[in-house]
Scaffold this active site. Structure first.
Site, PDB file in Angstrom:
ATOM      1  N   CYS A 126      11.881  57.204  26.422  1.00  0.00           N
ATOM      2  CA  CYS A 126      11.894  56.606  27.754  1.00  0.00           C
ATOM      3  C   CYS A 126      12.851  55.433  27.759  1.00  0.00           C
ATOM      4  O   CYS A 126      12.864  54.621  26.822  1.00  0.00           O
ATOM      5  CB  CYS A 126      10.480  56.143  28.119  1.00  0.00           C
ATOM      6  SG  CYS A 126      10.357  55.366  29.748  1.00  0.00           S
ATOM      7  N   HIS A 168       7.341  63.421  33.655  1.00  0.00           N
ATOM      8  CA  HIS A 168       7.623  62.089  33.111  1.00  0.00           C
ATOM      9  C   HIS A 168       7.992  61.113  34.223  1.00  0.00           C
ATOM     10  O   HIS A 168       7.467  59.993  34.274  1.00  0.00           O
ATOM     11  CB  HIS A 168       8.763  62.211  32.087  1.00  0.00           C
ATOM     12  CG  HIS A 168       9.120  60.941  31.403  1.00  0.00           C
ATOM     13  ND1 HIS A 168       8.930  60.733  30.055  1.00  0.00           N
ATOM     14  CD2 HIS A 168       9.698  59.794  31.857  1.00  0.00           C
ATOM     15  CE1 HIS A 168       9.345  59.523  29.728  1.00  0.00           C
ATOM     16  NE2 HIS A 168       9.828  58.936  30.802  1.00  0.00           N
ATOM     17  N   GLU A 169       8.888  61.527  35.116  1.00  0.00           N
ATOM     18  CA  GLU A 169       9.344  60.606  36.164  1.00  0.00           C
ATOM     19  C   GLU A 169       8.272  60.378  37.231  1.00  0.00           C
ATOM     20  O   GLU A 169       8.118  59.261  37.723  1.00  0.00           O
ATOM     21  CB  GLU A 169      10.637  61.125  36.801  1.00  0.00           C
ATOM     22  CG  GLU A 169      11.805  61.224  35.834  1.00  0.00           C
ATOM     23  CD  GLU A 169      12.062  59.947  35.055  1.00  0.00           C
ATOM     24  OE1 GLU A 169      11.856  58.840  35.598  1.00  0.00           O
ATOM     25  OE2 GLU A 169      12.465  60.048  33.881  1.00  0.00           O
ATOM     26  N   HIS A 172       5.812  57.821  36.083  1.00  0.00           N
ATOM     27  CA  HIS A 172       6.267  56.438  36.275  1.00  0.00           C
ATOM     28  C   HIS A 172       5.800  55.887  37.622  1.00  0.00           C
ATOM     29  O   HIS A 172       5.452  54.704  37.736  1.00  0.00           O
ATOM     30  CB  HIS A 172       7.797  56.371  36.227  1.00  0.00           C
ATOM     31  CG  HIS A 172       8.348  56.142  34.858  1.00  0.00           C
ATOM     32  ND1 HIS A 172       8.041  55.036  34.095  1.00  0.00           N
ATOM     33  CD2 HIS A 172       9.236  56.856  34.117  1.00  0.00           C
ATOM     34  CE1 HIS A 172       8.687  55.091  32.944  1.00  0.00           C
ATOM     35  NE2 HIS A 172       9.414  56.194  32.933  1.00  0.00           N
TER      36      HIS A 172
END
Length: 215
Positions: A126, A168-169, A172
Site C-alpha cells: 500500500c 483494496h481501494e 480505504h
C-alpha cells in the site's frame, strides 16, 4: 487533533491541494483520515474541480507508482478512488494471480460484495504503508457498484487481480487498511519479498513463515 485544512470545506481542501503542480503528497498510516469512513460524494466538488482532482489522483498514482489510489490517501475524505493496472508481469504470474490489464477507472461511492465463495491469498502493499507487504486473503470475484466521474452507474463483476484492486481501494474509503485483513505472520519488508517470496504464489512464504492460505 484536527488541522486547519481538516476544518475547511472539502472543495477548499481540494483547491489548496491542487495549487501546487505535480503529484500530490500521499498520507501515511497513522493519519486519522485513513481510519475514518469517507464522506459520500454528493456534488461537493463542481464538475471542473472534480475533473482536476481526478487527474491529480491519476498523476499521483502513476508517479508513486501504484495501481490504485483513494482520495483519503491524499488527505481528502471523499468516497472517490482511481484504479489502473497495465499488468506488466510474466505469464506465470498472470496465470497464478489473474493479473490482467485494468484500464483507468474512476470509482465514485463504490461498494463491493463477493460474487462466489472462492478466496485467494497474495502479497499486497500500500502506498500509505510504504516499505512493507503482507498476504491478504480476499474473494477472487466481486460485484462492484458505484458511479463513474460523469455520474453514470456502474454495476460490474471483477475477477482476479482487478477484483483485489477494487477491494483494496474501496476498503480505504471505509477506513480499512490492508494490514487489518492481512496474515500478520506474513508481514515482510519489500526487500525480503523481492529476495525470498517473489514466486507467483505465496505458498513457500506460508510454509516458511507459518501462516495459512485459503484452501
Amino acid at each position: 487533533m484536527s488541522t486547519p485544512r481538516d476544518r475547511l470545506p472539502l472543495a477548499r481542501q481540494v483547491e489548496q491541494l491542487l495549487a501546487t503542480e505535480g503529484p500530490l503528497p500521499i498520507v501515511a498510516a497513522g493519519d486519522p483520515v485513513l481510519r475514518r469512513p469517507a464522506e459520500p460524494f454528493e456534488g461537493q466538488l463542481e464538475p471542473a474541480l472534480l475533473a482536476r482532482f481526478v487527474e491529480a489522483l491519476r498523476v499521483t498514482m502513476h508517479a508513486a507508482p501504484g495501481v490504485g489510489l483513494a482520495a483519503p490517501q491524499v488527505g481528502v475524505p471523499l468516497r472517490i478512488a482511481v484504479i489502473e493496472d497495465p499488468a506488466p508481469v510474466p505469464e506465470e504470474v498472470r496465470l497464478a494471480r489473474g493479473r490482467v490489464p485494468l484500464p483507468f477507472r474512476v470509482l465514485v461511492n463504490p461498494s463491493y460484495e463477493p460474487a462466489g465463495a472462492a478466496r485467494a491469498g497474495f502479497f499486497e502493499g500500500c502506498l500509505s504503508v510504504p516499505g512493507w507487504q503482507a498476504v491478504v486473503a480476499r474473494p477472487t470475484q466481486v460485484r462492484l457498484t458505484c458511479s463513474d466521474e460523469h455520474g453514470r452507474a456502474v454495476d460490474e463483476v471483477f475477477t482476479g487481480w482487478p477484483a483485489r484492486i477494487v477491494q483494496h481501494e474501496t476498503d480505504h474509503l471505509d477506513g480499512v487498511l490492508y494490514v487489518d485483513r492481512a496474515e500478520l505472520r506474513s508481514l515482510s519488508a519489500n526487500g525480503a519479498v523481492a529476495q525470498r517470496w517473489a514466486q507467483p504464489t505465496p505458498e513457500e512464504a506460508a510454509r516458511e513463515l507459518g501462516f495459512a492460505l485459503p484452501e
